[in-house]
Structure formats: structure tokens, C-alpha cells
Motif scaffolding. Structure first.
Motif, PDB file in Angstrom:
ATOM      1  N   LEU A 299       0.824  -1.202   0.000  1.00 51.62           N
ATOM      2  CA  LEU A 299       0.000   0.000   0.000  1.00 51.62           C
ATOM      3  C   LEU A 299       0.864   1.261   0.000  1.00 51.62           C
ATOM      4  N   PHE A 300       1.916   1.244   0.801  1.00 45.47           N
ATOM      5  CA  PHE A 300       2.825   2.393   0.873  1.00 45.47           C
ATOM      6  C   PHE A 300       3.524   2.619  -0.458  1.00 45.47           C
ATOM      7  N   GLU A 301       4.030   1.540  -1.029  1.00 48.04           N
ATOM      8  CA  GLU A 301       4.789   1.606  -2.282  1.00 48.04           C
ATOM      9  C   GLU A 301       3.913   2.107  -3.426  1.00 48.04           C
ATOM     10  N   ASP A 302       2.681   1.628  -3.474  1.00 50.59           N
ATOM     11  CA  ASP A 302       1.766   2.027  -4.546  1.00 50.59           C
ATOM     12  C   ASP A 302       1.417   3.513  -4.499  1.00 50.59           C
ATOM     13  N   ALA A 303       1.462   4.096  -3.312  1.00 52.90           N
ATOM     14  CA  ALA A 303       1.079   5.500  -3.154  1.00 52.90           C
ATOM     15  C   ALA A 303       2.200   6.473  -3.500  1.00 52.90           C
ATOM     16  N   LEU A 304       3.444   6.019  -3.511  1.00 52.22           N
ATOM     17  CA  LEU A 304       4.584   6.906  -3.735  1.00 52.22           C
ATOM     18  C   LEU A 304       4.509   7.605  -5.093  1.00 52.22           C
ATOM     19  N   ILE A 305       4.981   8.839  -5.124  1.00 53.11           N
ATOM     20  CA  ILE A 305       5.014   9.629  -6.355  1.00 53.11           C
ATOM     21  C   ILE A 305       6.468   9.841  -6.758  1.00 53.11           C
ATOM     22  N   HIS A 306       6.815   9.425  -7.968  1.00 54.63           N
ATOM     23  CA  HIS A 306       8.199   9.578  -8.440  1.00 54.63           C
ATOM     24  C   HIS A 306       8.477  11.059  -8.740  1.00 54.63           C
ATOM     25  N   ILE A 307       9.632  11.529  -8.248  1.00 52.15           N
ATOM     26  CA  ILE A 307      10.026  12.924  -8.455  1.00 52.15           C
ATOM     27  C   ILE A 307      10.755  13.055  -9.795  1.00 52.15           C
ATOM     28  N   GLU A 308      10.218  13.848 -10.668  1.00 57.03           N
ATOM     29  CA  GLU A 308      10.850  14.078 -11.969  1.00 57.03           C
ATOM     30  C   GLU A 308      11.803  15.268 -11.885  1.00 57.03           C
ATOM     31  N   ASP A 309      13.035  15.061 -12.280  1.00 51.64           N
ATOM     32  CA  ASP A 309      14.022  16.147 -12.400  1.00 51.64           C
ATOM     33  C   ASP A 309      14.139  16.961 -11.104  1.00 51.64           C
ATOM     34  N   LEU A 310      14.536  16.300 -10.026  1.00 49.97           N
ATOM     35  CA  LEU A 310      14.667  16.962  -8.731  1.00 49.97           C
ATOM     36  C   LEU A 310      15.664  18.119  -8.769  1.00 49.97           C
ATOM     37  N   LYS A 311      16.787  17.942  -9.482  1.00 52.02           N
ATOM     38  CA  LYS A 311      17.846  18.951  -9.482  1.00 52.02           C
ATOM     39  C   LYS A 311      17.346  20.313  -9.949  1.00 52.02           C
ATOM     40  N   SER A 312      16.465  20.317 -10.923  1.00 50.08           N
ATOM     41  CA  SER A 312      15.964  21.591 -11.435  1.00 50.08           C
ATOM     42  C   SER A 312      15.023  22.276 -10.445  1.00 50.08           C
TER      43      SER A 312
END
Length: 344
Positions: A329-342
Motif C-alpha cells: 500500500l505504501f509503495e503504490d502511493a509513492l510519487i516519483h520525483i521528476e528532475d529533482l535537481k531543477s
């Protein structure tokens, strides 16, 4: 994936939040993820004791969390608590458009009101709405908590994130007590919001009572309930804790403010049924007549629970709860961060 968890609650604290985050982190590592936890015990932070809760220490320089987030360079962020560290992390991520998930473990406004009767729940929940506003999703413990928070309009995307237990450690074979009169047990923090007087006031001529835990109300309650039938034994861990659960005939959960209570799962895993009030947390977990009873009359819940089959109690909880499912449940909810450095 590199997952960053930010929490104001971590070891050496003993509570459900720490237990949940620790077990979820371990399961994530088993799955090949890298998990980094930012918590108050790390070197950059200087902490102060939370008023009325000396064992809870919060950073007074939480702004350091921003640099730590940048250094960690995570693929996903979860902000687990609403203390100073959680607030600072939300502000840092929110201002930069960094997505994150968060979780709601504790009825903080109700906890504050237990101590300060003048405190407004409306103000407390307005603050909670502000805190979680920019979260992609808020993980909550049960369906009844979700319904309650929906009514308070906490967040448009509330997801149920259940709980689990170690079924090898918490097992009926830990029961060593020779049968005497019924033993009732409570495990947890000894503090005002746990409503322990309701448990301690159950008839002393009927039961022996064991309180496993510590907290700000321990000295007061130990003095007020200085009776041969009541034992305050402090915190227990590992096999000793499992033995305390298993040697009880009924586990009593008197709180009316908890959002779940992992202790109920651990108790059931040892074959011990749970007696509780019909409130959020217990009503989602207890199936009356199967693994315990919910009843407005706590003694009636105890008496009915004493008659339950302990093998069936364990069978029910093993079939429905596991840390593997919790982590799914925790893993499914995670949101991948696109281009954190910018963004930083």
C-alpha cells in the motif's frame, strides 16, 4: 528507487508510528529499494522536549532538513508526521513543487484537547488541512478514519494504509501462565489520551490487570491505583512483550482517540482477544465474536471476549494483516520525483 522518509518520531521512542515506519522500511529494503530516514536523532538537529511529553523530542532547527533532502537526492519522499521536522519538510517541498506523500497517524487535535480543554478542534483541523494541502496523497490507518477525515475535508486523496505484525514473534506458544483468575492487559503509552482509568476501574475482585508501558501519567496512576490486583511493569520488548500479550486472557484497548493500535494486532497474533469501545480504530479491526468485542460497556466487552476461541483469534489476524501488504500500500502511493535537481 531511493525513498526518503521524514519523521519526527523515531527510535528510541516506542509507539505505533515508529513501529510502522521501521517495519515498512525493512520490507522496502528487502524489495531492493534504498531507504533513507531523516529523524530528530541525526547530528544536524538540536532538540527540545515536547511539553507534557518529555520522551518526545522535536528539532528546534528543522530548517536543516532542506539541505538534507537535497543531499539525499531521493526518487520519492514521504513525510510521516506533523511535528517541526514534518512542517519544515512540507514548506521546503511545497515552495519548490517537489511532490510527496504524507500520512496521518494520530488525532493530534484531540490529543491536544485532552490536555487543554479550551483548545478548539476546528482550529486544530484547519491547521492539519494546511499541513497536508500540497501532499499528493495522505495515508490513513482505517476506513473509519478516512470517513471521519473526509467529513472534515482534510484532503481530496485519502488512502487507507493498514498495519501488520511479526507473526513469528507474536505467537500463542509464548503463553506460560498457569491458569488463575482472568488477567487483563494493556500495552502502550501511559498518558491521559489513552483513557486508562476506564481499564483500571474495572472490578478488582474479578480480574488481575497488567499495564505494560510508560509515560507522563505513570507516577500518578501508580499512586492512585496502588492495589495488589494491578501491576505496572514498564516497557517490554521482543519475547518479553510477546509473553505479556500471550499470558493475558483479554487485551483491553480503552482509548477513544487512537486511529488504529498495532498492539491489537500483536495481541491477537498471540491468541489474545481484544476488548474495546466502538470507536475509530477498534471498529475497523475487531469482528465481534471472532477476535474480540467492541461495546460501549467495556466490562461487557471483556466478559464476552473471555469466551472466545484463542486459536480462531490468531487465525483471523494472520489471514488479514501482514507487513508485506502494508508495504504494498505504501509503495503504490509513492510519487516519483521528476528532475529533482531543477527544482532545488
Amino acid at each position: 528507487m531511493k525513498i526518503l522518509i521524514i519523521t519526527d518520531a523515531w527510535f528510541p521512542l516506542v509507539n505505533g508510528v515508529v513501529h510502522t515506519l521501521d517495519n515498512t522500511s525493512k520490507e522496502l529494503v528487502k524489495r531492493g529499494h534504498e531507504v533513507v530516514v531523516i529523524h530528530p536523532g541525526l547530528t544536524p538537529f538540536r532538540t527540545f522536549s515536547l511539553p507534557t511529553y518529555a520522551e518526545i523530542r522535536l528539532p528546534w532547527n528543522p530548517w536543516r532538513v532542506g539541505g538534507m533532502i537535497c543531499k539525499a537526492a531521493p526518487d520519492a519522499i514521504h513525510i510521516a508526521t506533523e511535528g517541526t521536522l514534518g512542517i519544515a519538510a512540507r514548506l521546503f517541498c511545497g515552495r519548490r513543487g517537489i511532490p510527496y506523500t504524507s500520512s496521518y497517524h494520530t488525532k493530534t487535535p484531540e490529543y491536544i484537547q485532552c490536555r487543554f480543554r479550551w483548545f478548539s478542534l476546528a482550529v486544530g483541523y484547519a491547521f492539519m488541512r494546511w499541513l497536508h494541502k500540497k501532499s499528493s496523497a495522505v495515508l490513513v490507518t482505517t476506513e473509519s478514519v478516512k470517513r471521519e477525515l473526509d467529513e472534515r475535508k482534510l484532503h481530496p486523496n485519502l488512502l487507507v494504509w493498514s498495519r501488520g505484525a511479526d507473526f513469528d514473534l507474536f505467537h500463542p506458544d509464548k503463553r506460560t501462565r498457569v491458569k488463575r483468575r482472568p488477567v487483563l492487559a494493556y500495552v502502550g503509552r501511559v498518558s491521559i489520551e489513552k483513557n486508562l482509568e476506564a481499564f483500571l476501574d474495572l472490578p478488582d475482585d474479578h480480574y488481575d490487570k497488567v499495564i505494560v508501558g510508560d509515560g507522563p501519567d505513570l507516577v500518578r496512576l501508580r499512586k492512585e491505583y496502588d492495589l495488589p490486583s494491578i501491576s505496572f511493569v514498564g516497557y517490554k520488548h521482543g519475547a518479553e512483550l510477546a509473553e505479556a500479550y500471550a499470558n493475558a486472557d483479554v487485551f483491553v484497548f480503552p482509548s477513544k482517540t487512537d486511529t488504529f493500535g498495532i498492539v491489537m494486532i500483536e495481541s491477537n497474533a498471540c491468541g489474545t482477544p481484544v476488548a474495546a469501545y466502538p470507536v475509530t480504530g477498534p471498529v475497523d479491526f475487531i469482528v465481534n465474536g471472532v477476535n474480540g468485542y467492541c461495546n460501549p460497556d467495556l466490562q461487557a466487552a471483556v466478559e464476552r471476549s473471555l469466551k472466545l476461541d484463542r486459536a480462531k483469534v490468531r487465525g483471523h489476524v494472520v489471514a488479514h494483516y501482514s507487513w508485506q501488504h502494508v508495504t504494498d500500500l505504501f509503495e503504490d502511493a509513492l510519487i516519483h520525483i521528476e528532475d529533482l535537481k531543477s527544482r532545488i
